[in-house]
Design a protein around this motif. Structure first.
Motif, mmCIF file in Angstrom:
data_model
loop_
_atom_site.group_PDB
_atom_site.id
_atom_site.type_symbol
_atom_site.label_atom_id
_atom_site.label_comp_id
_atom_site.label_asym_id
_atom_site.label_seq_id
_atom_site.Cartn_x
_atom_site.Cartn_y
_atom_site.Cartn_z
ATOM 1 N N VAL A 29 -13.322 8.550 -8.605
ATOM 2 C CA VAL A 29 -12.379 9.430 -7.906
ATOM 3 C C VAL A 29 -10.943 8.913 -7.949
ATOM 4 O O VAL A 29 -10.030 9.615 -7.499
ATOM 5 C CB VAL A 29 -12.811 9.656 -6.438
ATOM 6 N N LEU A 30 -10.752 7.681 -8.457
ATOM 7 C CA LEU A 30 -9.405 7.116 -8.451
ATOM 8 C C LEU A 30 -9.303 5.999 -9.494
ATOM 9 O O LEU A 30 -10.233 5.203 -9.638
ATOM 10 C CB LEU A 30 -9.101 6.527 -7.061
ATOM 11 N N LEU A 31 -8.170 5.957 -10.188
ATOM 12 C CA LEU A 31 -7.839 4.802 -11.032
ATOM 13 C C LEU A 31 -6.718 4.042 -10.342
ATOM 14 O O LEU A 31 -5.680 4.628 -10.000
ATOM 15 C CB LEU A 31 -7.366 5.243 -12.421
ATOM 16 N N VAL A 32 -6.920 2.743 -10.158
ATOM 17 C CA VAL A 32 -5.853 1.882 -9.648
ATOM 18 C C VAL A 32 -5.384 1.018 -10.813
ATOM 19 O O VAL A 32 -6.194 0.366 -11.478
ATOM 20 C CB VAL A 32 -6.355 0.998 -8.483
ATOM 21 N N CYS A 33 -4.096 1.045 -11.070
ATOM 22 C CA CYS A 33 -3.547 0.330 -12.226
ATOM 23 C C CYS A 33 -2.305 -0.426 -11.771
ATOM 24 O O CYS A 33 -1.452 0.129 -11.082
ATOM 25 C CB CYS A 33 -3.201 1.349 -13.318
ATOM 26 N N TYR A 52 -3.333 5.666 -8.977
ATOM 27 C CA TYR A 52 -2.367 4.922 -8.166
ATOM 28 C C TYR A 52 -1.875 3.767 -9.021
ATOM 29 O O TYR A 52 -2.632 2.841 -9.333
ATOM 30 C CB TYR A 52 -3.003 4.401 -6.876
ATOM 31 N N ALA A 53 -0.624 3.832 -9.461
ATOM 32 C CA ALA A 53 -0.102 2.821 -10.390
ATOM 33 C C ALA A 53 1.244 2.313 -9.904
ATOM 34 O O ALA A 53 2.301 2.815 -10.291
ATOM 35 C CB ALA A 53 0.029 3.415 -11.790
ATOM 36 N N ARG A 54 1.183 1.327 -9.027
ATOM 37 C CA ARG A 54 2.421 0.690 -8.567
ATOM 38 C C ARG A 54 2.329 -0.786 -8.891
ATOM 39 O O ARG A 54 1.299 -1.414 -8.630
ATOM 40 C CB ARG A 54 2.555 0.870 -7.048
ATOM 41 N N PRO A 55 3.391 -1.369 -9.443
ATOM 42 C CA PRO A 55 3.313 -2.811 -9.733
ATOM 43 C C PRO A 55 3.301 -3.635 -8.448
ATOM 44 O O PRO A 55 4.103 -3.362 -7.533
ATOM 45 C CB PRO A 55 4.580 -3.086 -10.535
ATOM 46 N N PHE A 59 5.997 -5.177 -3.982
ATOM 47 C CA PHE A 59 5.605 -5.464 -2.603
ATOM 48 C C PHE A 59 5.927 -6.911 -2.258
ATOM 49 O O PHE A 59 5.955 -7.766 -3.149
ATOM 50 C CB PHE A 59 4.100 -5.201 -2.432
ATOM 51 N N PRO A 60 6.147 -7.177 -0.970
ATOM 52 C CA PRO A 60 6.534 -8.541 -0.592
ATOM 53 C C PRO A 60 5.415 -9.564 -0.753
ATOM 54 O O PRO A 60 5.695 -10.755 -0.858
ATOM 55 C CB PRO A 60 6.943 -8.403 0.885
ATOM 56 N N SER A 61 4.169 -9.120 -0.765
ATOM 57 C CA SER A 61 3.060 -10.073 -0.883
ATOM 58 C C SER A 61 1.851 -9.366 -1.470
ATOM 59 O O SER A 61 1.808 -8.140 -1.529
ATOM 60 C CB SER A 61 2.676 -10.610 0.502
ATOM 61 N N LYS A 62 0.858 -10.171 -1.884
ATOM 62 C CA LYS A 62 -0.389 -9.610 -2.402
ATOM 63 C C LYS A 62 -1.087 -8.780 -1.310
ATOM 64 O O LYS A 62 -1.626 -7.706 -1.566
ATOM 65 C CB LYS A 62 -1.294 -10.752 -2.855
ATOM 66 N N ALA A 63 -1.039 -9.306 -0.076
ATOM 67 C CA ALA A 63 -1.691 -8.591 1.035
ATOM 68 C C ALA A 63 -1.038 -7.228 1.251
ATOM 69 O O ALA A 63 -1.725 -6.219 1.485
ATOM 70 C CB ALA A 63 -1.633 -9.437 2.306
ATOM 71 N N ALA A 64 0.276 -7.177 1.146
ATOM 72 C CA ALA A 64 0.986 -5.903 1.344
ATOM 73 C C ALA A 64 0.611 -4.909 0.243
ATOM 74 O O ALA A 64 0.390 -3.716 0.502
ATOM 75 C CB ALA A 64 2.491 -6.148 1.363
ATOM 76 N N GLU A 66 -2.216 -4.934 -1.518
ATOM 77 C CA GLU A 66 -3.616 -4.529 -1.345
ATOM 78 C C GLU A 66 -3.796 -3.590 -0.152
ATOM 79 O O GLU A 66 -4.679 -2.730 -0.165
ATOM 80 C CB GLU A 66 -4.523 -5.761 -1.216
ATOM 81 N N LYS A 67 -2.968 -3.735 0.870
ATOM 82 C CA LYS A 67 -3.046 -2.803 2.017
ATOM 83 C C LYS A 67 -2.714 -1.394 1.568
ATOM 84 O O LYS A 67 -3.318 -0.416 2.002
ATOM 85 C CB LYS A 67 -2.105 -3.249 3.139
ATOM 86 N N LYS A 68 -1.727 -1.297 0.697
ATOM 87 C CA LYS A 68 -1.327 0.004 0.160
ATOM 88 C C LYS A 68 -2.433 0.588 -0.720
ATOM 89 O O LYS A 68 -2.764 1.773 -0.626
ATOM 90 C CB LYS A 68 -0.030 -0.166 -0.641
ATOM 91 N N VAL A 69 -3.031 -0.273 -1.533
ATOM 92 C CA VAL A 69 -4.155 0.156 -2.371
ATOM 93 C C VAL A 69 -5.311 0.619 -1.474
ATOM 94 O O VAL A 69 -5.917 1.669 -1.712
ATOM 95 C CB VAL A 69 -4.617 -0.991 -3.310
ATOM 96 N N LEU A 70 -5.586 -0.161 -0.438
ATOM 97 C CA LEU A 70 -6.675 0.169 0.490
ATOM 98 C C LEU A 70 -6.486 1.557 1.104
ATOM 99 O O LEU A 70 -7.437 2.330 1.229
ATOM 100 C CB LEU A 70 -6.749 -0.906 1.582
ATOM 101 N N LYS A 71 -5.259 1.878 1.471
ATOM 102 C CA LYS A 71 -4.951 3.220 2.000
ATOM 103 C C LYS A 71 -5.408 4.292 1.029
ATOM 104 O O LYS A 71 -6.034 5.283 1.408
ATOM 105 C CB LYS A 71 -3.430 3.351 2.194
ATOM 106 N N GLN A 72 -5.057 4.091 -0.251
ATOM 107 C CA GLN A 72 -5.440 5.062 -1.292
ATOM 108 C C GLN A 72 -6.959 5.149 -1.415
ATOM 109 O O GLN A 72 -7.517 6.231 -1.566
ATOM 110 C CB GLN A 72 -4.842 4.649 -2.650
ATOM 111 N N LEU A 73 -7.603 3.997 -1.358
ATOM 112 C CA LEU A 73 -9.072 3.975 -1.480
ATOM 113 C C LEU A 73 -9.691 4.759 -0.316
ATOM 114 O O LEU A 73 -10.659 5.497 -0.494
ATOM 115 C CB LEU A 73 -9.590 2.537 -1.491
#
Ligand code: GAR
Length: 189
Positions: A29-33, A52-55, A59-64, A66-73
């Protein structure tokens, strides 16, 4: 069907193999790139799969990131994550929400030759047999529990690109097959 996201960074031939499989136990249902210029995005577009393809650098950190990716998921109600040439370690933010629900494919017989350029590493080491591994993802580099492996024998005089082709054709069969076995097994849990 179980809903899944594929994470990829490059060409996307494994992603394409999943989409071409006649029956896959998961709906992608989603490609994350992590690279907005990656080829894999064209495949998603062709199959009308949201991207969802954002470098991560944005983002200020890996956690930030991944939080954005998690929202999409969560928006897409993703339950499983399949890494297919995603050249980044998964951090705690995603690992804690998807325990034993993230799998990866790697072009060697792990634990041999983890990390980048695994096929080149095997050629340089002079091994007679290499192969493909599918494993659960943990916080290490290609260290999680192994789910499936297939050996590929080296051939005398074979070029790196010929060997790479043979390994990839094993990948394209083994990954969708392993997903099907794994998901039909865990459906009742
Ligand atoms: C695949 O061979 C995969 O096993 C490898 O990247 C390639 C991606 O190809 N992954 C790793 O090396 C992970 N450490 P693809 O974009 O055509 O699917």
């Amino acid at each position: 069907k179980v809903k899944a996201a594929v994470f990829a960074s490059g060409t996307g031939s494994n992603f394409q193999a999943m989409l071409q499989k006649k029956f896959l136990e998961a709906e992608i249902v989603l490609l994350v790139c992590d690279r907005p210029d990656a080829k894999v995005i064209e495949i998603a577009d062709k199959y009308h799969i949201p991207v969802y393809a954002r470098p991560p650098m944005d983002f200020p950190s890996k956690a930030a990131y991944e939080k954005k990716v998690l929202k999409q998921l969560q928006v897409h109600r993703v339950e499983w994550i399949f890494l297919a040439g995603y050249m980044r370690l998964i951090g705690d933010t995603l690992l804690s929400v998807f325990p034993n629900r993230i799998i990866n494919i790697h072009p060697s017989l792990l634990p041999a030759f983890p990390g980048k350029e695994a096929i080149e590493q095997a050629v340089r080491a002079g091994v007679k047999v290499t192969g493909v591994t599918i494993h659960f993802v943990d916080s290490g580099m290609d260290t999680g529990q192994i789910i499936a492996q297939q050996a590929v024998k080296m051939k005398k005089g074979e070029s790196l690109s010929q060997l790479t082709k043979r390994i990839q054709s094993v990948e394209h069969r083994l990954y969708p097959e392993t997903i099907n076995k794994l998901l039909s097994r865990s459906n009742g849990l």
